[in-house]
Scaffold this active site. Structure first.
Site, short mmCIF file in Angstrom:
data_model
loop_
_atom_site.label_atom_id
_atom_site.label_comp_id
_atom_site.label_asym_id
_atom_site.label_seq_id
_atom_site.Cartn_x
_atom_site.Cartn_y
_atom_site.Cartn_z
N ASP A 129 35.43 55.96 25.86
CA ASP A 129 35.07 55.12 27.00
C ASP A 129 33.86 55.79 27.65
O ASP A 129 33.98 56.86 28.26
CB ASP A 129 36.26 55.10 27.97
CG ASP A 129 35.91 54.39 29.28
OD1 ASP A 129 34.78 53.90 29.42
OD2 ASP A 129 36.80 54.35 30.16
N TRP A 185 41.57 56.56 34.34
CA TRP A 185 41.21 55.63 33.26
C TRP A 185 42.02 55.94 32.01
O TRP A 185 42.44 55.03 31.29
CB TRP A 185 39.70 55.65 32.99
CG TRP A 185 38.94 55.40 34.24
CD1 TRP A 185 38.10 56.24 34.89
CD2 TRP A 185 39.00 54.21 35.05
NE1 TRP A 185 37.63 55.68 36.04
CE2 TRP A 185 38.16 54.44 36.17
CE3 TRP A 185 39.68 53.00 34.96
CZ2 TRP A 185 37.98 53.49 37.18
CZ3 TRP A 185 39.50 52.05 35.97
CH2 TRP A 185 38.67 52.30 37.04
N LYS A 211 27.46 50.30 35.63
CA LYS A 211 27.07 51.60 36.19
C LYS A 211 25.66 51.96 35.74
O LYS A 211 24.74 51.99 36.54
CB LYS A 211 28.07 52.66 35.78
CG LYS A 211 29.43 52.40 36.41
CD LYS A 211 30.54 52.88 35.53
CE LYS A 211 31.88 52.43 36.05
NZ LYS A 211 32.27 53.03 37.31
C1 LIG Z 1 35.20 55.64 32.98
C2 LIG Z 1 35.64 54.28 33.40
N1 LIG Z 1 36.40 53.54 32.57
C3 LIG Z 1 36.82 52.31 32.91
C4 LIG Z 1 36.49 51.73 34.10
C5 LIG Z 1 36.98 50.34 34.42
O1 LIG Z 1 35.98 49.48 34.10
P1 LIG Z 1 36.08 47.87 34.26
O2 LIG Z 1 36.23 47.62 35.72
O3 LIG Z 1 34.78 47.44 33.68
O4 LIG Z 1 37.25 47.41 33.49
C6 LIG Z 1 35.67 52.44 34.99
C7 LIG Z 1 35.29 51.80 36.27
O5 LIG Z 1 34.88 52.39 37.23
C8 LIG Z 1 35.24 53.75 34.63
O6 LIG Z 1 34.49 54.50 35.46
#
Ligand SMILES: Cc1ncc(COP(=O)(O)O)c(C=O)c1O
Length: 371
Positions: A176, A113, A200
Site C-alpha cells: 500500500d 491501515w 495524497k
Molecule cells: C497508507 C494509507 N492506506 C490507506 C488509506 C485509505 O485510503 P482510501 O481512503 O483511499 O481508501 C490511507 C488514507 O489516508 C493511507 O494513508
C-alpha cells in the site's frame, strides 16, 4: 506571512501544485484547445462531459499510464490500471485475487491501515501477522522475519514509510503506497502488486493507481467465486475502461505526473522532501515541548507526527488545542493529528512548499517561547 496565504498540511486530499489546479480548471471549462487535447473534437465540451471511450479521453488515459512508467518508474513488466474505491477497496481486492487454499497471507502490522487490511484478509484466507510495531505505538517499521515460501502466498505491507521495499525470496510482496508513492525513487521491481489512493501525492480522491506484475497476474489461481468486477484481470484486460473510470481523476493524475517530471522527477523530489522533513524533524528533536512520534531511522518524509508530551500531562490537551487554533489563525491549517492518535500531524507531500515548512517551524519556535 501574508494572512491570505494558507499552508495546507492536510493528510489527504492534500495540497496540489498550483499549475495542476489551473490546468484542471481549464479542462473542466473546455477540453478543446487546452494543453491536454489541442485537437479535441466537439465544440465547447468540458472534460467532465466527454465519453471515457472518446479519442480525447483515450489519449489522456494513455498519457497517464505512460507517465506512471516514466515518472514513477513502474517497470514495464507491470500493468497499470486506474480503479475506484480507494486503497480501502484494495484491502479487500488483494485477498479476493491472491488468496490460496494451501498458503497463508503474511502482514507486517504498522498501524491503522494494516489493521483494516488484515480484517479484510481474514474473511478470505488464513492470515498471519508476521511482525508488528504495535507494542511501541507504531513508531517504527519492524524487521521482516523469515517467511517460508511454501507456506506464504504473499507479504502485504502498509503505511508508515519503508526506507526500502522488502524483498523475501520467492514470496510476492504487495504494498500500500498511498502515503509515499512518488516521494523518492523506489524499486518497484520488488513488488508483485502496488496500489495507492491518488489523493495524497498523485491527484484527487476517487482514483486509485494499481500496478501488477503481468507474470504474477497470469500465475494467480482462478477463484471462480470472485465477481468479475473485483478481478484484476478484468481491469487489466480492459485497460481501465471495463466500466466508466474517474475521468477527471485520471486527468489530474496525468497533470501531477507531468509537473513531477518537469520538476526533475523522483530524484529531485527526494532531495526536496528530505530537506523539508529534516527542517521539521530537527526542530522537533531540539524542542523541549514537542516530541516527534517516530523513531529516528523510521521517519516518514511525508507525514510528520508529534505531540506536546514535553509539557506536564495535565496541560497537554489545552496546549494542543491552543496551538491548533493559533496555527489556523496564522494560516497553517489542518495540523490536527489523526483522530485515532491525537497530537499533531503535518503532511508535507510533494506539492507542499518548503516555504510552508519554514513558516511552520518559525511558528512552533515562537509558540514554544511563549508557552
Ligand atoms: C497508507 C494509507 N492506506 C490507506 C488509506 C485509505 O485510503 P482510501 O481512503 O483511499 O481508501 C490511507 C488514507 O489516508 C493511507 O494513508
Amino acid at each position: 506571512m501574508a494572512a491570505s496565504k494558507l499552508f495546507n498540511f492536510s493528510a489527504g486530499p492534500a495540497t496540489l501544485p498550483a499549475r495542476v489546479l489551473e490546468r484542471a480548471s481549464e479542462a473542466v471549462r473546455e477540453l478543446r484547445g487546452s494543453a491536454h487535447a489541442p485537437h479535441a473534437e466537439g465544440i465547447g465540451l468540458s472534460l467532465l462531459e466527454i465519453s471515457h471511450r472518446s479519442a480525447d479521453f483515450t489519449a489522456i488515459l494513455e498519457r497517464a499510464t505512460a507517465l506512471c512508467h516514466e515518472v514513477l518508474e513502474i517497470p514495464s513488466t507491470h500493468a497499470v490500471v486506474f480503479l475506484q474505491g480507494g486503497a480501502s477497496q484494495q484491502f479487500a481486492m488483494v485477498p479476493m485475487n491472491l488468496a490460496r487454499t494451501d498458503k497463508a497471507a503474511a502482514f507486517i502490522d504498522t498501524g491503522v491501515w494494516s489493521k483494516k487490511a488484515i480484517r479484510e484478509s481474514k474473511l478470505q484466507q488464513e492470515t498471519l501477522v508476521a511482525a508488528s510495531s504495535g507494542d511501541t505505538g507504531y513508531d517504527r517499521i519492524p524487521a521482516v522475519p523469515e517467511l517460508e515460501a511454501a507456506k506464504t502466498s504473499y507479504l502485504h505491507i502498509h503505511g508508515t514509510q519503508w526506507r526500502e521495499l522488502p524483498q523475501v525470496a520467492d514470496v510476492p510482496v504487495v504494498a500500500d503506497l498511498s502515503s509515499d508513492i512518488g516521494c523518492h525513487p523506489m524499486d518497484f521491481s520488488r513488488l508483485a502488486l502496488g496500489y495507492a489512493g491518488a489523493q495524497k501525492n498523485l491527484g484527487p480522491s476517487g482514483v486509485t493507481l494499481v500496478f501488477i506484475e503481468r507474470e504474477f497476474l497470469a500465475s494467480l489461481e482462478a477463484r471462480e467465486q470472485v465477481p468479475y468486477f473485483f478481478r484484476y484481470a478484468t481491469h487489466v484486460e480492459k485497460q481501465s475502461v471495463y466500466n466508466t473510470p474517474n475521468t477527471f481523476g485520471v486527468l489530474v493524475l496525468q497533470l501531477v505526473l507531468e509537473w513531477l517530471r518537469d520538476e526533475g522527477g523522483l530524484e529531485a523530489a527526494g532531495r526536496r522532501n528530505r530537506e523539508k522533513a529534516a527542517l521539521l524533524y530537527d526542530h522537533l528533536d531540539a524542542s523541549s515541548l514537542f516530541v516527534p512520534h517516530a523513531q529516528p531511522g523510521h521517519r516518514s518524509l511525508m507525514n510528520v507526527r508529534w505531540s506536546a508530551d514535553g509539557a506536564p500531562e495535565a496541560e497537554r490537551e489545552a496546549i494542543t488545542q491552543r496551538l491548533l487554533a493559533e496555527a489556523k489563525a496564522a494560516g497553517l491549517v489542518n495540523l490536527k493529528g489523526h483522530r485515532s492518535v491525537g497530537g499533531f500531524r503535518a503532511s508535507i507531500y510533494n506539492a507542499f512548499p518548503l516555504e510552508g515548512v519554514r513558516a511552520l517551524v518559525e511558528f512552533l519556535r515562537e509558540f514554544e517561547a511563549r508557552a
